[in-house]
Design a protein around this motif. Structure first.
Motif, PDB file in Angstrom:
ATOM      1  N   SER A  11       0.849  -1.188   0.000  1.00  0.00           N
ATOM      2  CA  SER A  11       0.000   0.000   0.000  1.00  0.00           C
ATOM      3  C   SER A  11       0.890   1.247   0.000  1.00  0.00           C
ATOM      4  O   SER A  11       2.071   1.188   0.346  1.00  0.00           O
ATOM      5  CB  SER A  11      -0.909   0.001   1.224  1.00  0.00           C
ATOM      6  OG  SER A  11      -0.145  -0.147   2.408  1.00  0.00           O
ATOM      7  N   VAL A  54      -0.351   5.406  -5.598  1.00  0.00           N
ATOM      8  CA  VAL A  54      -1.024   4.219  -6.112  1.00  0.00           C
ATOM      9  C   VAL A  54      -0.855   4.182  -7.634  1.00  0.00           C
ATOM     10  O   VAL A  54      -0.989   5.198  -8.311  1.00  0.00           O
ATOM     11  CB  VAL A  54      -2.528   4.235  -5.735  1.00  0.00           C
ATOM     12  CG1 VAL A  54      -3.264   3.082  -6.403  1.00  0.00           C
ATOM     13  CG2 VAL A  54      -2.697   4.174  -4.222  1.00  0.00           C
ATOM     14  N   THR A  68      -0.422  -0.747  -5.017  1.00  0.00           N
ATOM     15  CA  THR A  68      -1.706  -1.079  -5.637  1.00  0.00           C
ATOM     16  C   THR A  68      -2.917  -0.546  -4.878  1.00  0.00           C
ATOM     17  O   THR A  68      -4.044  -0.727  -5.322  1.00  0.00           O
ATOM     18  CB  THR A  68      -1.848  -2.605  -5.773  1.00  0.00           C
ATOM     19  OG1 THR A  68      -1.734  -3.195  -4.478  1.00  0.00           O
ATOM     20  CG2 THR A  68      -0.761  -3.167  -6.697  1.00  0.00           C
ATOM     21  N   LYS A  69      -2.663   0.100  -3.729  1.00  0.00           N
ATOM     22  CA  LYS A  69      -3.780   0.652  -2.944  1.00  0.00           C
ATOM     23  C   LYS A  69      -3.247   1.742  -2.034  1.00  0.00           C
ATOM     24  O   LYS A  69      -2.042   1.810  -1.767  1.00  0.00           O
ATOM     25  CB  LYS A  69      -4.471  -0.443  -2.145  1.00  0.00           C
ATOM     26  CG  LYS A  69      -3.531  -1.216  -1.222  1.00  0.00           C
ATOM     27  CD  LYS A  69      -4.190  -2.451  -0.663  1.00  0.00           C
ATOM     28  CE  LYS A  69      -3.217  -3.210   0.231  1.00  0.00           C
ATOM     29  NZ  LYS A  69      -3.799  -4.440   0.759  1.00  0.00           N
ATOM     30  N   LYS A  70      -4.142   2.617  -1.570  1.00  0.00           N
ATOM     31  CA  LYS A  70      -3.735   3.759  -0.735  1.00  0.00           C
ATOM     32  C   LYS A  70      -3.350   3.312   0.681  1.00  0.00           C
ATOM     33  O   LYS A  70      -2.297   3.666   1.181  1.00  0.00           O
ATOM     34  CB  LYS A  70      -4.877   4.776  -0.686  1.00  0.00           C
ATOM     35  CG  LYS A  70      -4.496   6.076  -0.043  1.00  0.00           C
ATOM     36  CD  LYS A  70      -4.630   7.208  -1.047  1.00  0.00           C
ATOM     37  CE  LYS A  70      -4.249   8.528  -0.429  1.00  0.00           C
ATOM     38  NZ  LYS A  70      -3.000   9.044  -0.940  1.00  0.00           N
ATOM     39  N   GLN A 118      -7.208  -1.416   2.676  1.00  0.00           N
ATOM     40  CA  GLN A 118      -8.024  -1.431   1.463  1.00  0.00           C
ATOM     41  C   GLN A 118      -7.667  -2.615   0.571  1.00  0.00           C
ATOM     42  O   GLN A 118      -6.703  -3.328   0.825  1.00  0.00           O
ATOM     43  CB  GLN A 118      -7.819  -0.120   0.690  1.00  0.00           C
ATOM     44  CG  GLN A 118      -8.265   1.106   1.455  1.00  0.00           C
ATOM     45  CD  GLN A 118      -7.907   2.395   0.732  1.00  0.00           C
ATOM     46  OE1 GLN A 118      -6.916   2.469   0.006  1.00  0.00           O
ATOM     47  NE2 GLN A 118      -8.720   3.414   0.939  1.00  0.00           N
ATOM     48  N   LYS A 119      -8.457  -2.798  -0.481  1.00  0.00           N
ATOM     49  CA  LYS A 119      -8.180  -3.821  -1.495  1.00  0.00           C
ATOM     50  C   LYS A 119      -7.791  -3.115  -2.794  1.00  0.00           C
ATOM     51  O   LYS A 119      -8.316  -2.056  -3.105  1.00  0.00           O
ATOM     52  CB  LYS A 119      -9.409  -4.707  -1.730  1.00  0.00           C
ATOM     53  CG  LYS A 119      -9.837  -5.508  -0.503  1.00  0.00           C
ATOM     54  CD  LYS A 119      -8.779  -6.495  -0.093  1.00  0.00           C
ATOM     55  CE  LYS A 119      -9.215  -7.276   1.138  1.00  0.00           C
ATOM     56  NZ  LYS A 119      -8.077  -7.720   1.931  1.00  0.00           N
ATOM     57  N   PRO A 120      -6.875  -3.711  -3.563  1.00  0.00           N
ATOM     58  CA  PRO A 120      -6.443  -3.093  -4.829  1.00  0.00           C
ATOM     59  C   PRO A 120      -7.467  -3.300  -5.939  1.00  0.00           C
ATOM     60  O   PRO A 120      -8.356  -4.153  -5.825  1.00  0.00           O
ATOM     61  CB  PRO A 120      -5.158  -3.842  -5.153  1.00  0.00           C
ATOM     62  CG  PRO A 120      -5.375  -5.198  -4.561  1.00  0.00           C
ATOM     63  CD  PRO A 120      -6.185  -4.966  -3.302  1.00  0.00           C
ATOM     64  N   THR A 121      -7.317  -2.527  -6.997  1.00  0.00           N
ATOM     65  CA  THR A 121      -8.109  -2.754  -8.204  1.00  0.00           C
ATOM     66  C   THR A 121      -7.176  -3.324  -9.271  1.00  0.00           C
ATOM     67  O   THR A 121      -5.945  -3.168  -9.193  1.00  0.00           O
ATOM     68  CB  THR A 121      -8.727  -1.446  -8.737  1.00  0.00           C
ATOM     69  OG1 THR A 121      -7.661  -0.587  -9.183  1.00  0.00           O
ATOM     70  CG2 THR A 121      -9.560  -0.731  -7.671  1.00  0.00           C
ATOM     71  N   ASN A 177      -5.222  -0.456 -10.875  1.00  0.00           N
ATOM     72  CA  ASN A 177      -4.069   0.001 -10.106  1.00  0.00           C
ATOM     73  C   ASN A 177      -2.908  -0.985 -10.220  1.00  0.00           C
ATOM     74  O   ASN A 177      -1.746  -0.581 -10.320  1.00  0.00           O
ATOM     75  CB  ASN A 177      -4.438   0.210  -8.640  1.00  0.00           C
ATOM     76  CG  ASN A 177      -5.342   1.406  -8.436  1.00  0.00           C
ATOM     77  OD1 ASN A 177      -5.452   2.275  -9.296  1.00  0.00           O
ATOM     78  ND2 ASN A 177      -6.008   1.458  -7.299  1.00  0.00           N
ATOM     79  N   ASP A 182      -5.030  -9.779  -0.618  1.00  0.00           N
ATOM     80  CA  ASP A 182      -5.738  -8.773  -1.433  1.00  0.00           C
ATOM     81  C   ASP A 182      -6.883  -9.355  -2.257  1.00  0.00           C
ATOM     82  O   ASP A 182      -7.681  -8.611  -2.816  1.00  0.00           O
ATOM     83  CB  ASP A 182      -4.755  -8.031  -2.342  1.00  0.00           C
ATOM     84  CG  ASP A 182      -3.965  -6.980  -1.585  1.00  0.00           C
ATOM     85  OD1 ASP A 182      -4.432  -6.538  -0.523  1.00  0.00           O
ATOM     86  OD2 ASP A 182      -2.884  -6.602  -2.071  1.00  0.00           O
TER      87      ASP A 182
END
Length: 164
Positions: free
Chosen positions: A35, A65, A83-85, A89-92, A95, A125
């Protein structure tokens, strides 16, 4: 006028092996997801933090990100795909793709042709490997970069417990 820019050869390969990621050759580049806050408090990220340190060095790069932070350790680079802030959180997939494209650009500039990584984004993730491997193929097609995916061996007792 013709474009004289040469594209790299298409020697792209995605290899699979079972074993400890950190047992790969010492000159091979490593990659994994983190993150933006560089917490690295769970999963394989903890082992990267213990093995390579450099959290303040990573934070000082001020990557966002969709970018890739980099440490140089001995003969290898260690890529931190952001891949995430936040760690919670979960990545997209978008990203992940952007961070892989940023990593690819660093590979081109620095002559990296071999990368070892886990099934990025697919552990804690929860991304789907089928989609992640497609993204890897799309990003690294037409390159000379070979990527080896490391998976830990499946424990026998785990198989026995799931078959009941």
């Amino acid at each position: 006028m013709t474009d004289k820019t040469q594209m790299p050869n298409d020697n792209w390969r995605l290899n699979y092996t079972t074993g400890d990621l950190f047992s790969c050759p010492v000159d091979e580049t490593l990659a994994h997801c983190i993150s933006e806050d560089c917490r690295m408090g769970a999963g394989i990220a903890v082992m990267f933090k213990q093995r390579f340190g450099g959290v303040e060095e990573l934070k000082a790069q001020n990557n966002l990100v969709g970018q890739c932070a980099v440490l140089k350790r001995g003969k290898r680079f260690v890529y931190y795909l952001i891949t995430k802030k936040k760690a919670s959180q979960k990545p997209t997939y978008d990203n992940l793709r952007q961070s892989l494209e940023d990593m690819r650009a660093h590979c081109f500039k620095n002559g990296v042709i071999r990368i070892s990584m886990p099934r990025i984004g697919c552990g804690l993730d929860r991304l789907k490997w089928e989609r992640v491997s497609e993204i890897l193929e799309e990003v690294f097609a037409a390159t000379d970069i070979s990527i080896t995916i490391y998976s830990l061996p499946v424990k026998t007792e785990t198989l026995e417990n799931t078959s009941r």
